[in-house]
Design a protein around this motif. Structure first.
Motif, PDB file in Angstrom:
ATOM      1  N   ALA A   1       0.829  -1.205   0.000  1.00 12.33           N
ATOM      2  CA  ALA A   1       0.000   0.000   0.000  1.00 12.33           C
ATOM      3  C   ALA A   1       0.863   1.255   0.000  1.00 12.33           C
ATOM      4  O   ALA A   1       0.586   2.213  -0.735  1.00 12.33           O
ATOM      5  CB  ALA A   1      -0.943   0.006   1.199  1.00 12.33           C
ATOM      6  N   ALA A   2       1.926   1.263   0.800  1.00  6.24           N
ATOM      7  CA  ALA A   2       2.810   2.429   0.867  1.00  6.24           C
ATOM      8  C   ALA A   2       3.506   2.655  -0.473  1.00  6.24           C
ATOM      9  O   ALA A   2       3.633   3.799  -0.933  1.00  6.24           O
ATOM     10  CB  ALA A   2       3.832   2.255   1.987  1.00  6.24           C
ATOM     11  N   ALA A   3       3.947   1.589  -1.117  1.00  7.00           N
ATOM     12  CA  ALA A   3       4.614   1.713  -2.418  1.00  7.00           C
ATOM     13  C   ALA A   3       3.637   2.219  -3.477  1.00  7.00           C
ATOM     14  O   ALA A   3       3.978   3.087  -4.288  1.00  7.00           O
ATOM     15  CB  ALA A   3       5.202   0.369  -2.833  1.00  7.00           C
ATOM     16  N   VAL A   4       2.416   1.689  -3.463  1.00  2.00           N
ATOM     17  CA  VAL A   4       1.397   2.123  -4.430  1.00  2.00           C
ATOM     18  C   VAL A   4       1.068   3.602  -4.204  1.00  2.00           C
ATOM     19  O   VAL A   4       0.909   4.362  -5.169  1.00  2.00           O
ATOM     20  CB  VAL A   4       0.144   1.219  -4.334  1.00  2.00           C
ATOM     21  CG1 VAL A   4      -1.030   1.801  -5.110  1.00  2.00           C
ATOM     22  CG2 VAL A   4       0.463  -0.188  -4.835  1.00  2.00           C
ATOM     23  N   GLU A   5       0.992   4.024  -2.952  1.00  2.00           N
ATOM     24  CA  GLU A   5       0.723   5.431  -2.655  1.00  2.00           C
ATOM     25  C   GLU A   5       1.865   6.331  -3.123  1.00  2.00           C
ATOM     26  O   GLU A   5       1.624   7.441  -3.605  1.00  2.00           O
ATOM     27  CB  GLU A   5       0.433   5.618  -1.169  1.00  2.00           C
ATOM     28  CG  GLU A   5      -0.946   5.083  -0.801  1.00  2.00           C
ATOM     29  CD  GLU A   5      -1.289   5.257   0.668  1.00  2.00           C
ATOM     30  OE1 GLU A   5      -0.640   6.060   1.357  1.00  2.00           O
ATOM     31  OE2 GLU A   5      -2.230   4.573   1.111  1.00  2.00           O
ATOM     32  N   ARG A   6       3.110   5.857  -3.013  1.00  4.68           N
ATOM     33  CA  ARG A   6       4.245   6.644  -3.524  1.00  4.68           C
ATOM     34  C   ARG A   6       4.152   6.807  -5.035  1.00  4.68           C
ATOM     35  O   ARG A   6       4.663   7.781  -5.599  1.00  4.68           O
ATOM     36  CB  ARG A   6       5.578   5.990  -3.136  1.00  4.68           C
ATOM     37  CG  ARG A   6       5.952   6.207  -1.684  1.00  4.68           C
ATOM     38  CD  ARG A   6       7.398   5.838  -1.396  1.00  4.68           C
ATOM     39  NE  ARG A   6       7.761   4.488  -1.785  1.00  4.68           N
ATOM     40  CZ  ARG A   6       7.574   3.404  -1.058  1.00  4.68           C
ATOM     41  NH1 ARG A   6       7.020   3.483   0.148  1.00  4.68           N
ATOM     42  NH2 ARG A   6       7.963   2.214  -1.499  1.00  4.68           N
ATOM     43  N   ALA A   7       3.493   5.858  -5.704  1.00  6.30           N
ATOM     44  CA  ALA A   7       3.290   5.941  -7.149  1.00  6.30           C
ATOM     45  C   ALA A   7       2.109   6.845  -7.505  1.00  6.30           C
ATOM     46  O   ALA A   7       1.880   7.160  -8.670  1.00  6.30           O
ATOM     47  CB  ALA A   7       3.057   4.548  -7.726  1.00  6.30           C
TER      48      ALA A   7
END
Length: 73
Positions: free
Chosen positions: A61-67
């Protein structure tokens, strides 16, 4: 000698509309330590993550949000 079991998990992603979105999600999720393969399906709105062990939802989720996107609830 033992090796960790490989896992594959699929998450729903909201907000992706184009190939550029797919690339951003793939790059950010692919940079997570332990992730060995990332597949993003624009039409299905999903990201499938393979790793040498379990990959936590919060980490993805954190990686997707950074995207610039979010995992669906």
């Amino acid at each position: 000698m033992s090796t960790a079991a490989s896992t594959t998990t699929t998450f729903a992603v909201t907000g992706m509309t184009c190939g550029c979105c797919v690339g951003k999600v793939r790059d950010k999720v692919g940079s997570i330590p332990g992730v060995t393969e990332v597949s993003v399906d624009l039409e299905g709105g999903t990201v499938t993550v393979e790793g040498g062990g379990p990959v936590e939802r919060e980490t993805v989720a954190a990686a997707v949000e950074r995207a610039g996107f979010r995992l669906a609830d």
